[in-house]
Design a protein around this motif. Structure first.
Motif, PDB file in Angstrom:
ATOM      1  N   ALA A   1      41.343  39.463  10.205  1.00  0.00           N
ATOM      2  CA  ALA A   1      41.082  39.268   8.774  1.00  0.00           C
ATOM      3  C   ALA A   1      40.993  37.782   8.454  1.00  0.00           C
ATOM      4  O   ALA A   1      40.192  37.368   7.603  1.00  0.00           O
TER       5      ALA A   1
ATOM      6  N   HIS B   1      30.384  25.685   1.194  1.00  0.00           N
ATOM      7  CA  HIS B   1      29.028  25.158   1.311  1.00  0.00           C
ATOM      8  C   HIS B   1      28.278  25.280  -0.008  1.00  0.00           C
ATOM      9  O   HIS B   1      27.582  24.361  -0.431  1.00  0.00           O
ATOM     10  N   ALA B   2      28.463  26.399  -0.652  1.00  0.00           N
ATOM     11  CA  ALA B   2      27.760  26.622  -1.921  1.00  0.00           C
ATOM     12  C   ALA B   2      28.312  25.749  -3.042  1.00  0.00           C
ATOM     13  O   ALA B   2      27.617  25.489  -4.017  1.00  0.00           O
TER      14      ALA B   2
ATOM     15  N   ASP C   1      39.806  35.533  10.471  1.00  0.00           N
ATOM     16  CA  ASP C   1      38.463  35.123  10.904  1.00  0.00           C
ATOM     17  C   ASP C   1      37.458  35.306   9.763  1.00  0.00           C
ATOM     18  O   ASP C   1      36.686  34.405   9.434  1.00  0.00           O
ATOM     19  N   GLU C   2      37.473  36.502   9.210  1.00  0.00           N
ATOM     20  CA  GLU C   2      36.511  36.818   8.147  1.00  0.00           C
ATOM     21  C   GLU C   2      36.755  35.943   6.920  1.00  0.00           C
ATOM     22  O   GLU C   2      35.817  35.441   6.297  1.00  0.00           O
ATOM     23  N   ALA C   3      38.020  35.800   6.583  1.00  0.00           N
ATOM     24  CA  ALA C   3      38.345  35.023   5.386  1.00  0.00           C
ATOM     25  C   ALA C   3      37.997  33.551   5.567  1.00  0.00           C
ATOM     26  O   ALA C   3      37.586  32.878   4.621  1.00  0.00           O
ATOM     27  N   THR C   4      38.126  33.054   6.782  1.00  0.00           N
ATOM     28  CA  THR C   4      37.762  31.653   7.044  1.00  0.00           C
ATOM     29  C   THR C   4      36.259  31.458   6.877  1.00  0.00           C
ATOM     30  O   THR C   4      35.797  30.484   6.263  1.00  0.00           O
ATOM     31  N   GLN C   5      35.502  32.383   7.412  1.00  0.00           N
ATOM     32  CA  GLN C   5      34.040  32.287   7.234  1.00  0.00           C
ATOM     33  C   GLN C   5      33.679  32.329   5.748  1.00  0.00           C
ATOM     34  O   GLN C   5      32.856  31.553   5.282  1.00  0.00           O
ATOM     35  N   GLU C   6      34.292  33.249   5.041  1.00  0.00           N
ATOM     36  CA  GLU C   6      34.004  33.366   3.616  1.00  0.00           C
ATOM     37  C   GLU C   6      34.374  32.075   2.886  1.00  0.00           C
ATOM     38  O   GLU C   6      33.658  31.617   1.995  1.00  0.00           O
TER      39      GLU C   6
ATOM     40  N   VAL D   1      40.090  33.110  -1.814  1.00  0.00           N
ATOM     41  CA  VAL D   1      39.563  34.191  -0.974  1.00  0.00           C
ATOM     42  C   VAL D   1      40.678  35.188  -0.648  1.00  0.00           C
ATOM     43  O   VAL D   1      40.492  36.410  -0.744  1.00  0.00           O
TER      44      VAL D   1
ATOM     45  N   PHE E   1      34.308  29.042   4.036  1.00  0.00           N
ATOM     46  CA  PHE E   1      33.331  27.975   4.288  1.00  0.00           C
ATOM     47  C   PHE E   1      31.956  28.308   3.718  1.00  0.00           C
ATOM     48  O   PHE E   1      31.191  27.402   3.374  1.00  0.00           O
ATOM     49  N   VAL E   2      31.632  29.565   3.616  1.00  0.00           N
ATOM     50  CA  VAL E   2      30.393  29.925   2.919  1.00  0.00           C
ATOM     51  C   VAL E   2      30.485  29.479   1.462  1.00  0.00           C
ATOM     52  O   VAL E   2      29.557  28.876   0.906  1.00  0.00           O
ATOM     53  N   ARG E   3      31.621  29.749   0.848  1.00  0.00           N
ATOM     54  CA  ARG E   3      31.794  29.330  -0.543  1.00  0.00           C
ATOM     55  C   ARG E   3      31.862  27.808  -0.648  1.00  0.00           C
ATOM     56  O   ARG E   3      31.334  27.216  -1.593  1.00  0.00           O
TER      57      ARG E   3
END
Lengths: 181, 209
Positions: B63, B76-77, B65-70, B99, B72-74
């Protein structure tokens, strides 16, 4: 008169070497005479040591590979705001270059000139093939109008952005955690 | 197809989020200009710390892993919202906390184990615990397990605040910003978290004075 105990912030500052020499000397004298502050300092030192060792043991996570995040950023940048806005038969243009991520929308205007130039170049490749409507990216309509090309711009994305600004909310964000596990 | 490659992790201790550096500011500026290499550098520099923060909150590595990606996606935006001079590490951890909270509100993520009330009752009694001995400073696997359990027993928000201070080196003012708390509340929560942590760990130490 007993001197007051030192706050944790002061002890932490001493541990990290942030105290000035005279402040450090005063602290050391106090800690030498105050069992409670000496105890507190011992715990703070241990906590720092434990956390540093724990951080060094952070495992490598294959799922955190940059390439995976990069792919998601490119996918998010290339995806239409609403899938139904783009008929599947239409040609797509302006795919992001692999070495350069598309800037977020709020500061994409600064790159409008570059985007327009790129769009114009891409049009040279697209126009002879089809002549149908072209899916546009930010900054491209102006270049297209200059060439007298009818453009299909999805207004939903701009409307959604305006709504986000009005509500101060990020409506495009995917609640990934809600689907985890 | 997602290529699975190892993220380059720092060989030394995690980068502290506390101090802004000129290099970090340059990286942020370049990332805001759309340079993928700069954003990648930020990701590789701060990703492990963000992941560890989320792992400690979620208590679940996948979880995290997923939250870290989310996160950094945010990030970036929202790079455009990062103020000049703002500490990028603290900013990222603030996004990570959002997140995590969103996931928790969804009811999918589990709450921390343990009773907050029970912890409160123990906290005040722990102020006079003997300090760890020099030998105790070595975090062996057994002690690391006890430390993880002690952190897990903390109330989630209190755990987050303590980790921001202990693990990520944020100033109290930055923690107040990340948590959305007043400064006195930050200090009080961290103080109580420390007492609870020590109460849990003391029985597992050598107890040399």
């Amino acid at each position: 008169v007993t001197a007051p105990h030192l706050p944790a912030e002061t002890l932490e500052a001493w541990l990290s070497g942030a105290l000035a020499p005279d402040g450090a000397a005063g602290l050391e004298a106090h800690v030498g005479a105050c069992a409670e502050c000496a105890r507190a300092l011992g715990w703070l030192r241990a906590e720092r040591a434990w956390m540093a060792q724990r951080a060094r043991r952070t495992p490598a996570r294959p799922a955190l590979a940059w390439e995976r995040l990069e792919a998601r950023l490119h996918a998010d940048a290339a995806a239409p705001a609403l899938p139904q806005a783009l008929p599947p038969a239409l040609p797509r243009v302006a795919a992001p270059a692999p070495s350069r991520l598309r800037p977020p929308r709020r500061w994409a205007h600064g790159a409008a000139a570059l985007a327009s130039a790129a769009a114009a170049l891409l049009l040279l490749a697209v126009l002879p093939l089809g002549g149908g409507p072209v899916r546009l990216e930010d900054g491209e309509p102006e270049a297209l109008r200059e060439r007298g090309v009818e453009a299909c711009v999805d207004p939903a994305q701009e409307a959604l952005a305006a709504l986000e600004r009005r509500l101060s909310a990020c409506l495009l964000a995917t609640p990934v955690l809600a689907t985890v596990r | 197809v997602v290529r699975l490659l190892s993220l380059r992790l720092p060989s030394s201790a995690a980068p502290t989020a506390a101090a802004p550096t000129g290099e970090a500011e340059v990286l942020v500026r370049r990332a805001r200009a759309g340079e993928a290499d700069a954003f990648r550098a930020l990701y590789e520099r701060h990703g492990p710390a963000v992941w560890r923060f989320l792992r400690d909150l979620l208590r679940d590595e996948a979880a995290a892993d997923e939250a870290t990606q989310e996160t950094f996606v945010r990030a970036h935006a929202r790079l455009g919202s990062l103020r000049e001079g703002e500490r990028v590490g603290a900013w990222l951890l603030g996004i990570a906390r959002h997140v995590w909270r969103e996931g928790r509100r969804g009811g999918v993520l589990t709450a921390a184990a343990g009773s907050a009330e029970e912890c409160e009752a123990h906290a005040d009694a722990s102020a006079a615990l003997p300090a760890p001995s020099p030998e105790d400073l070595l975090l062996d696997r057994e002690l690391e397990g006890h430390l993880g359990a002690a952190l897990g027993a903390l109330r989630e928000e209190r755990r987050a605040a303590l980790l921001l201070r202990l693990d990520h080196g944020l100033a109290y003012e930055d923690i107040a910003g990340v948590m959305g708390w007043s400064l006195p509340k930050v200090k009080n929560e961290i103080h109580r978290a420390r007492l609870q942590l020590r109460e849990h760990l003391a029985p597992h130490l050598g107890r040399a004075p």
